[in-house]
Write a protein that holds these residues in place. Structure first.
Motif, short mmCIF file in Angstrom:
data_model
loop_
_atom_site.label_atom_id
_atom_site.label_comp_id
_atom_site.label_asym_id
_atom_site.label_seq_id
_atom_site.Cartn_x
_atom_site.Cartn_y
_atom_site.Cartn_z
N VAL A 42 6.50 11.58 4.34
CA VAL A 42 5.33 10.70 4.45
C VAL A 42 4.25 11.40 5.27
O VAL A 42 4.48 11.76 6.43
CB VAL A 42 5.71 9.35 5.07
CG1 VAL A 42 4.49 8.42 5.07
CG2 VAL A 42 6.87 8.71 4.32
N GLY A 44 0.36 11.25 6.82
CA GLY A 44 -0.72 10.35 7.20
C GLY A 44 -2.04 11.09 7.26
O GLY A 44 -2.12 12.24 7.70
N TYR A 205 -0.28 3.96 -6.85
CA TYR A 205 -1.44 4.15 -5.98
C TYR A 205 -1.98 2.81 -5.56
O TYR A 205 -2.27 1.94 -6.38
CB TYR A 205 -2.53 4.94 -6.72
CG TYR A 205 -3.77 5.20 -5.90
CD1 TYR A 205 -3.72 6.08 -4.81
CD2 TYR A 205 -4.98 4.58 -6.20
CE1 TYR A 205 -4.86 6.33 -4.05
CE2 TYR A 205 -6.11 4.83 -5.45
CZ TYR A 205 -6.05 5.70 -4.37
OH TYR A 205 -7.16 5.95 -3.61
N LYS A 209 -4.68 2.69 0.79
CA LYS A 209 -3.46 2.45 1.56
C LYS A 209 -2.40 3.54 1.36
O LYS A 209 -1.93 4.11 2.32
CB LYS A 209 -2.88 1.09 1.20
CG LYS A 209 -3.78 -0.07 1.60
CD LYS A 209 -3.17 -1.41 1.26
CE LYS A 209 -4.09 -2.55 1.70
NZ LYS A 209 -3.50 -3.88 1.34
N ARG A 210 -2.04 3.82 0.09
CA ARG A 210 -1.01 4.85 -0.09
C ARG A 210 -1.02 5.39 -1.51
O ARG A 210 -1.45 4.73 -2.46
CB ARG A 210 0.37 4.32 0.26
CG ARG A 210 1.00 3.35 -0.72
CD ARG A 210 2.37 2.89 -0.25
NE ARG A 210 2.28 2.16 1.01
CZ ARG A 210 3.03 2.43 2.08
NH1 ARG A 210 3.91 3.40 2.05
NH2 ARG A 210 2.89 1.70 3.17
N THR A 231 4.90 10.74 0.02
CA THR A 231 4.05 9.55 0.07
C THR A 231 2.91 9.82 1.05
O THR A 231 3.15 10.26 2.18
CB THR A 231 4.83 8.32 0.53
OG1 THR A 231 5.84 8.00 -0.45
CG2 THR A 231 3.92 7.11 0.69
N ARG A 233 -0.05 8.19 3.21
CA ARG A 233 -0.57 6.93 3.74
C ARG A 233 -1.95 7.15 4.32
O ARG A 233 -2.20 8.13 5.03
CB ARG A 233 0.37 6.38 4.82
CG ARG A 233 1.64 5.73 4.27
CD ARG A 233 2.44 5.08 5.38
NE ARG A 233 1.64 4.13 6.14
CZ ARG A 233 2.05 3.56 7.28
NH1 ARG A 233 3.24 3.84 7.78
NH2 ARG A 233 1.26 2.70 7.92
N TYR A 234 -2.86 6.25 3.98
CA TYR A 234 -4.25 6.35 4.42
C TYR A 234 -4.52 5.37 5.55
O TYR A 234 -4.23 4.17 5.44
CB TYR A 234 -5.18 6.09 3.23
CG TYR A 234 -4.94 7.05 2.09
CD1 TYR A 234 -5.24 8.41 2.23
CD2 TYR A 234 -4.38 6.62 0.89
CE1 TYR A 234 -4.99 9.30 1.20
CE2 TYR A 234 -4.14 7.51 -0.15
CZ TYR A 234 -4.44 8.85 0.01
OH TYR A 234 -4.20 9.74 -1.01
N ILE A 250 5.64 7.71 9.70
CA ILE A 250 5.18 8.87 8.94
C ILE A 250 5.78 10.11 9.56
O ILE A 250 6.25 10.11 10.70
CB ILE A 250 3.64 8.96 8.91
CG1 ILE A 250 3.07 9.16 10.32
CG2 ILE A 250 3.02 7.74 8.25
CD1 ILE A 250 1.57 9.40 10.34
#
Length: 529
Positions: A42, A44, A205, A209-210, A231, A233-234, A250
């Motif tokens: 993950v 970020g 999507y 967000k991700r 993945t 993540r925003y 993350i």
């Protein structure tokens, strides 16, 4: 963007991650990767895509594009010049750098199983210019005359004029290859789906967000994937992102780390975390709208350039995690100069007052400065408050600050709504040309026309005819002097690259290409220590 066997490039300094700070002894990003497990890595970031269609984005959306789309050329681990990816081979076929030929790998397919052939390549490139999206990368193809296909695997690019940088343009995620059956020739795709041929396919999507990436079984290219899934993540701000790293929500953070978070990671050595610190080429700058009454006045712009204290911004706001910048071309690239310092010297309210007085301006100049609230890190608002303080302390300006989220912010500056606005720039490719050309001309990356016939008609074309980039310093320095005289853009600072990660992640030092875009496939989760 130069022919591999003809040119030597000096860009390693721009992207090397040579200064490593390992915050957990014995566990670092430089450790050899062990076997990966099935759980996604993950990542970020505060840089969410503005669109999923490559024809519509000339911005941080490229981070996602690099991983789900493919380009003819790209950067295998350690490469500083473009190498074949979807292409089997590419080269100029003439001595004047005006005809560029690529041959595709055999049997390429998009993730949906449709063939990726020469016609798909032509469709992908031509639609960028046909659509000519306000925020799109059509400006990168200004020198392209036409695209020719020869059979199913051969593509020939005919250029309007010599351009040794063209291979680097093809290596940008802007030139991502798309499926002609899924991407209209005349309009952007708006259904939120992706059909690419990159190392990953986009499984799902959630905008802002991700993004969930899984291996693309159809992929044929240079990337050796060290993980099974990623993945992204925003985040809206750095603090929430770092907290997610601490609580292991993350595994890695890249763009958007705040200065205080970086200093905390450096000084306190939190257990289980590691940090890589390296030279970067990202820059921050101000843009002035020539149609605004005050921002369109060159005396006003020059007076602002005379007052701005870059050293105070770097020290007070960013805690010396960035460096003052006195040219649009950052340090570490051939052609860097200190043109703004050479012209204006140290900040001086007195000199700024004289500039305004000579133009007949004796009142406080009212201006509104705009910035994005969720794009370039948590310090952006703090920096603009510092700029307001500096300019108003001179007694010459009255500054109003306004902010918007990135999606609406972009629309605003494209419509010319902002007198002055802030932008950041991560290079399309590591060459001084890419810190000048994108900002000049009728159609540029800023949505604000900046006509300079000598730069676009003489200096850039002449420099692009040179394969040996050491020979272009004179022309690029002259271009920077013109930009100072016009003061349409005011550079503020040059950043560094920081990657923070949990102790069980390796591969971070290999994950940044020369444009500082993260190649997610290099990341690996260790399973034993």
């Amino acid at each position: 963007m130069f022919k591999r066997n003809r040119v030597r490039r000096r860009v390693a300094a721009a992207v090397s991650l040579t200064s490593l700070i390992t915050l957990l002894p014995g566990c670092g990003l430089l450790s050899d990767a062990g076997p990966d497990d099935s759980s996604p890595i993950v990542v970020g970031t505060t840089s969410a895509p503005s669109t999923l269609d490559p024809a519509g984005a000339w911005d941080g959306s490229w981070e996602l594009f690099r991983n789900v789309y493919q380009t003819l050329l790209a950067y295998p681990n350690g490469a500083t010049t473009p190498q074949p990816d979807a292409a089997e081979s590419c080269s100029f076929t003439d001595s004047t750098s005006r005809t560029y030929r690529c041959k595709l790998r055999a049997g390429l397919k998009f993730a949906d199983g449709h063939p990726l052939d020469a016609e798909a390549v032509r469709h992908s490139i031509d639609r960028i210019r046909t659509i000519n999206a306000p925020s799109g990368p059509a400006g990168l193809l200004e020198g392209l005359d036409r695209v020719e296909t020869r059979g199913a695997r051969e593509i020939v690019f005919h250029l309007k004029r010599p351009d040794a940088t063209f291979p680097f343009v093809l290596a940008t995620p802007a030139m991502s290859l798309v499926d002609p059956r899924e991407y209209p020739a005349n309009s952007l795709r708006k259904d939120g789906d992706v059909h690419g041929s990159g190392p990953y396919r986009l499984a799902s999507y959630d905008e802002g967000k991700r993004a969930v990436l899984v291996r693309n079984d159809q992929y044929e290219g240079f990337a050796e994937r060290e993980n099974k899934a990623v993945t992204i993540r925003y985040f809206q701000d750095s603090a929430a992102m770092v907290e997610a790293l601490r609580d292991k929500s993350i595994d890695v953070t890249y763009r958007g780390l705040a200065a205080n978070d970086i200093l905390t990671l450096q000084r306190q050595s939190p257990a289980g975390l590691q940090l890589v610190d390296g030279t970067g080429t990202d820059i921050s700058y101000l843009v002035f709208n020539p149609k605004d009454r005050w921002a369109g006045n060159d005396a006003v712009r020059k007076a602002i350039a005379q007052v701005v204290d870059r050293g105070a911004i770097a020290h007070k706001v960013y805690r010396d995690t960035v460096e003052p910048l006195y040219s649009m071309v950052p340090k570490g690239l051939t052609g860097h100069a200190t043109s703004y310092f050479d012209h204006f010297g140290e900040p001086s309210a007195g000199k700024a007052r004289t500039i305004l007085a000579e133009a007949g301006i004796r009142q406080r100049v009212p201006l509104t400065f705009w910035y994005t609230s969720d794009r370039y890190g948590s310090e952006t608002g703090v920096m603009f408050r510092e700029l307001k303080r500096q300019l108003e302390a001179s007694g010459l300006f009255t500054i109003t600050l306004r902010a918007r989220p990135w999606k609406t912010y972009v629309t605003g500056y494209q419509k010319g709504e902002y007198p002055v606005f802030g932008r950041g720039w991560f290079p399309d490719f590591p060459d001084a040309d890419n810190f000048i050309a994108p900002f000049v001309g009728e159609h540029n990356a800023l949505g604000t026309p900046y006509v300079s016939k000598r730069i676009t008609g003489e200096l850039l074309p002449r420099s692009r005819a040179q394969g040996d980039r050491a020979q272009v310093v004179k022309d690029l320095t002259a271009a920077q002097r013109i930009m100072v005289e016009d003061a349409r853009l005011i550079p503020l600072w040059q950043g560094r690259q920081y990657i923070a990660a949990s102790e069980d992640i390796s591969g971070g030092e290999r994950a940044l290409d020369p444009s500082t875009i993260m190649m997610m496939w290099e990341l690996n989760r260790k399973t034993s220590w």
